[in-house]
Design an enzyme around this catalytic site. Structure first.
Site, PDB file in Angstrom:
ATOM      1  N   ASN A  77      -4.722   5.983  -6.669  1.00  0.00           N
ATOM      2  CA  ASN A  77      -5.364   7.307  -6.574  1.00  0.00           C
ATOM      3  C   ASN A  77      -4.500   8.382  -7.224  1.00  0.00           C
ATOM      4  OD1 ASN A  77      -3.456   7.134  -4.525  1.00  0.00           O
ATOM      5  ND2 ASN A  77      -4.553   8.551  -3.194  1.00  0.00           N
ATOM      6  N   ASP A 111      -8.760   2.331  -3.620  1.00  0.00           N
ATOM      7  CA  ASP A 111      -7.997   3.050  -2.609  1.00  0.00           C
ATOM      8  C   ASP A 111      -8.899   3.724  -1.592  1.00  0.00           C
ATOM      9  OD1 ASP A 111      -5.552   3.993  -1.458  1.00  0.00           O
ATOM     10  OD2 ASP A 111      -6.137   5.957  -2.182  1.00  0.00           O
ATOM     11  N   HIS A 165       2.779  14.272   1.239  1.00  0.00           N
ATOM     12  CA  HIS A 165       2.048  15.489   0.884  1.00  0.00           C
ATOM     13  C   HIS A 165       3.013  16.661   0.869  1.00  0.00           C
ATOM     14  CE1 HIS A 165      -2.054  14.041   0.763  1.00  0.00           C
ATOM     15  NE2 HIS A 165      -1.880  13.399   1.893  1.00  0.00           N
ATOM     16  N   ASP A 174       0.838   2.435   3.729  1.00  0.00           N
ATOM     17  CA  ASP A 174      -0.075   3.516   3.322  1.00  0.00           C
ATOM     18  C   ASP A 174       0.718   4.831   3.254  1.00  0.00           C
ATOM     19  OD1 ASP A 174      -2.272   4.957   2.537  1.00  0.00           O
ATOM     20  OD2 ASP A 174      -3.302   4.865   4.466  1.00  0.00           O
ATOM     21  N   HIS A 184     -10.676  -0.465   1.164  1.00  0.00           N
ATOM     22  CA  HIS A 184     -10.707   0.451   2.310  1.00  0.00           C
ATOM     23  C   HIS A 184     -12.090   0.278   2.938  1.00  0.00           C
ATOM     24  CE1 HIS A 184     -10.029   4.822   3.868  1.00  0.00           C
ATOM     25  NE2 HIS A 184     -11.044   4.296   4.526  1.00  0.00           N
ATOM     26  N   ARG A 190       2.062   8.924  -6.023  1.00  0.00           N
ATOM     27  CA  ARG A 190       1.544  10.245  -6.414  1.00  0.00           C
ATOM     28  C   ARG A 190       1.667  10.571  -7.900  1.00  0.00           C
ATOM     29  NH1 ARG A 190      -1.673  10.486  -2.329  1.00  0.00           N
ATOM     30  NH2 ARG A 190      -0.802  11.140  -0.353  1.00  0.00           N
ATOM     31  N   ASN A 198      -6.496   8.709   7.074  1.00  0.00           N
ATOM     32  CA  ASN A 198      -7.755   8.019   6.817  1.00  0.00           C
ATOM     33  C   ASN A 198      -7.476   6.574   6.420  1.00  0.00           C
ATOM     34  OD1 ASN A 198     -10.458   7.594   6.430  1.00  0.00           O
ATOM     35  ND2 ASN A 198     -10.508   8.450   4.360  1.00  0.00           N
ATOM     36  N   HIS A 231       0.843  -1.203   0.000  1.00  0.00           N
ATOM     37  CA  HIS A 231       0.000   0.000   0.000  1.00  0.00           C
ATOM     38  C   HIS A 231       0.879   1.255   0.000  1.00  0.00           C
ATOM     39  CE1 HIS A 231      -4.146   1.490   1.526  1.00  0.00           C
ATOM     40  NE2 HIS A 231      -3.514   2.502   0.984  1.00  0.00           N
TER      41      HIS A 231
END
Lengths: 441, 331
Positions: free
Chosen positions: A96, A154, A317, A313, A181, A66, A286, A62
């Site tokens: 994603n 995702d 960012h 995960d 998820h 990006r 999340n 996972h």
């Protein structure tokens, strides 16, 4: 022609083979040739592994790379370099991205970029639904043929139960797992952290544990109805884990993963350590960080083998995505470089069984996704196979910070914390891909 | 005792060291205030109330200081109250709203407060729809931040003016029963009141519909002996203070209350219910009121009501907070 390597003097642990002992490993011609005590080096390059643990290269089910679409947060190049530093030799890329890999064309384009830029082995996960919109199925057969290792939407749960059943039927026919998820998006709508004591204290909207538990219950029933391999992504609740344990006891093909963040942290991380709340957006993730009781249950789940994989995960960012109001901040923790350290911390505290935890970083995820069919020998030190090895010093301490993390994402609640466990060397496909000499050597 | 000179006056001389009780860069919530801190603020507010009672009602203590009100949410009383308070202390006031400022052009909160700091604003009062926003601002500017209400989290000056008002009527709150009724879960007023009331030794009961109560928090024991109940009729019995909160009509759309009608039946503060409280019990409301919904008009404007006095005391309390923060930071 790659040079031969002799990894000497380390404690070799390979849970797939029940191996644990002071052994040397000779790597030649792109693979492990011999594992034995006191191997003669000959012309091989020596890697001093004294004091270190030598394990199969870690496998992450996972990872958010990006790219394409969010290159300001991370790229295939930057995040696979981070993975390498974290000891991971294989990562499964979550879909994603923009565009998402929901067609053979998109997957082919992604594989081209991976071939050019990736520093570790990357296996793409294809979408369950077109554009991850939760309304129409993606062409799953075509995605499988293009090289996807699994299916997932995702962070967008497949809320429609009928669509989920159809997806699982296709996944079963294609022999690929569906990673879900598990969340009831209506129950958790608008929630920015775990619903409970801290959310009520801070005036933040919460996601109840019941949203995960209810979705696991539904998806377990659909797994049973279809016979598909259901993989529960980043499980966070004690009760959800109990449902998984019960389903597995009945022989259902269900696997699950936990993130190092949920093993190591609780909802308290949002509040922080001080008397006044921190509203730490780096602890916003999340599914959310849960309670101390949940955290304890997750560790026990790894130790009991109910949890197959520790999956990161990893969610890098950009600064501005996190340096803002809590409810505006992006979800996610950059943790592929700290994952091993959190596992080692928990093992040192006696909360995690070290052998089980290494299994959950290696053979566990390989079996969950059937990665060995694509990469024979992945997650093992089997001679003649993948040739992926991670050497780490569990006693070496380091500090996670903007200067030490190579990921573009510096968004971790562990910033500034001193952590044990440092990756010293990584061998990928039988070649030395990363080497970090101890500072004092 | 504090002495405050009337305007016009020479610039204030060195202040007596009467404010050791509370020195802080920011006021973000009441949760970190000690009993002594609260006492200092209350005493200072009492002095400010005397200033306001004078014919001129202004002093020059904060002359040269600039206070900004930065409001990302609509507000009438809080903003006006801070502005009047700052001007009554002789400070200059800059008012900024989210609309009609660079915020509309996408400027971040951090950039906005840094800009205000750069133009010489020493104190910034922030009202924001996001819980925790003033904390983000405080961590990223050396200007003082006063939380003027953040999302569903905290509203410290409201809690302080509520406490000030209660003390003027009830005296010590030790052992007194204070009932707050309404949407406790989403109320920044209730949350900040809990901390000041607990520090004052009051017995606090939070009443409201079961969907609007902070149950897990109450069960955790973190709210001290604070009680939480869905039975307002039971809660109000023997109360010395009853505070009704504004109910947001959106709560009905969210399914948290079945109807306003049912809310009124169970939770409206009306004359019949008030009879169950102790004789002379105070009626309070942070405003703005939905008269006829959470509070009956005859109770809102009845003899027991101190709702307008709350507003008046708000100025004195905010003067005290501004005064203590600005002078407490002086080199």
């Amino acid at each position: 022609m790659s040079e031969s390597l002799l990894i000497r003097g380390g404690r070799v642990i390979d849970p797939s083979a029940g191996l644990d002992g002071e052994l040397d490993i000779l790597v030649r011609n792109g693979t492990v040739e011999t594992i034995a005590p006191a191997i003669e080096p000959g012309t091989a390059r020596l890697i001093d592994a004294r004091g270190c643990i030598v394990a199969p290269g870690f496998v992450d089910l996972h990872t958010h790379l990006r790219e394409p679409g969010f290159e300001h947060k991370g790229t295939i190049a930057s995040e696979t370099r981070a993975a390498l530093r974290g000891g991971f030799t294989t990562v499964c890329a979550m879909p994603n991205t923009e565009p998402p890999p929901d067609s053979a064309t998109a997957v082919e384009a992604l594989l081209e970029r991976i071939a050019q830029d990736a520093a570790v082995r990357v296996l793409p996960i294809g979408c369950v639904t077109r554009g991850r919109n939760g309304r129409e199925l993606a062409e799953l057969g075509e995605l499988a043929a293009a090289g996807c290792i699994a299916f997932s939407d995702d962070g967008s749960p497949v809320a429609d139960g009928r669509l989920m059943r159809n997806a699982l039927q296709y996944a079963a026919a294609l022999g690929l797992p569906l990673s879900e998820h598990c969340d009831d998006p209506v129950l958790s709508a608008g929630g920015t952290m775990n619903e409970g004591r801290i959310s009520e204290r801070l005036g933040l909207s919460g996601q109840p544990a019941a949203a995960e538990v209810a979705a696991i219950a539904r998806n377990t029933a659909l797994c049973e109805a279809t016979g598909a391999r259901l993989h529960i992504a980043h499980i966070t609740t004690e009760r959800g884990l109990a449902l998984v344990a019960e389903a597995r006891q009945r022989g259902l093909p269900i696997s699950c993963e936990v993130t190092p963040s949920h093993l190591f942290l609780t909802e308290e991380a949002v509040f922080g350590d001080g008397p006044a709340p921190a509203y730490d957006t780096n602890a916003k993730v999340n599914p959310p960080l849960r309670t101390a009781a949940d955290r304890a249950a997750l560790s026990s789940g790894v130790n009991a083998g109910i949890i197959d994989a520790i999956a990161t995960d990893h969610a890098p960012h950009a600064i501005q995505d996190k340096l803002c109001e809590f409810d505006q901040a992006a979800f996610g923790i950059s943790c592929i470089e700290t994952a091993l350290s959190t596992v080692v911390s928990l093992a040192l505290r006696g909360e995690l069984d070290l052998i089980r935890a290494i299994g959950a970083l290696t053979i566990g995820p390989v079996r969950a996704f059937g990665i060995d069919r694509r990469v024979p020998g992945a997650g093992t030190l089997a001679p003649g196979r993948a040739g992926d090895i991670t050497v780490f010093d569990p006693a070496a301490r380091w500090q996670a910070g903007p200067g030490t993390l190579v990921s573009k994402g510096k968004n971790t609640p562990l910033l500034g914390r001193e952590l044990p466990g440092r990756v010293r060397a990584v061998v990928l496909r039988g070649e030395l891909a990363h080497l970090e000499e101890p500072a004092h050597a | 005792m504090l002495e405050i000179k009337e305007q016009p006056a020479a610039p204030a001389g060195p202040e007596p060291a009467a404010f050791e009780g509370w020195k802080a860069k920011d006021l973000l919530d009441t949760d970190t205030l000690s009993t002594a801190n609260i006492e200092t603020i209350m005493e200072t507010a009492e002095a400010m109330r005397e200033v306001r009672a004078r014919p001129v009602g202004k002093v020059a203590t904060l002359r040269g200081a600039t206070v900004a009100t930065l409001f990302y949410e609509q507000s009438t009383r809080t903003r006006a109250s801070f502005e009047v308070a700052a001007k009554a202390l002789g400070a200059d006031v800059v008012n900024l709203s989210a609309s009609g400022s660079s915020v509309e052009k996408g400027e971040s909160l951090i950039d906005t407060v840094r800009t205000l700091e750069a133009i010489g604003t020493g104190v910034i009062v922030i009202r924001h729809k996001s819980s925790g926003a003033p904390y983000l601002a405080a961590a990223n500017t050396s200007a003082s931040i006063i939380n003027g209400g953040d999302g569903t989290h905290a509203h410290p000056t409201q809690a302080l003016l509520d406490l000030f008002t209660m003390r003027r009527h009830v005296g010590s709150l030790q052992g007194r029963k204070v009932v707050i009724v309404g949407d406790i879960l989403h109320s920044r007023v209730a949350r900040s009141n809990v901390w000041t009331l607990l520090a004052s030794g009051a017995r606090v009961v939070l009443a409201g519909p079961p969907t609007l109560l902070p149950r897990t928090l109450a069960l955790s024991g973190e709210l001290g002996g604070c009680e939480v109940t869905a039975d307002f009729d039971d809660a109000i019995a023997g109360a010395d203070v009853v505070m009704a909160l504004r109910i947001q009509k959106e709560r009905q759309e969210g399914g948290l209350i079945p109807s306003l009608r049912e809310y009124i039946r169970g939770y409206q503060l009306n004359a019949t219910r008030l009879k169950r409280a102790n004789p002379g019990a105070l009626v309070m409301h942070p405003g703005p009121m939905n008269e006829g919904i959470e509070i009956a008009p005859d109770v809102a404007h009845g003899l027991a009501s101190v709702i307008e006095e709350q507003v008046a005391n708000g100025v004195a309390v905010r003067m005290a907070v501004l005064y203590l923060i600005v002078t407490g930071r002086a080199p």
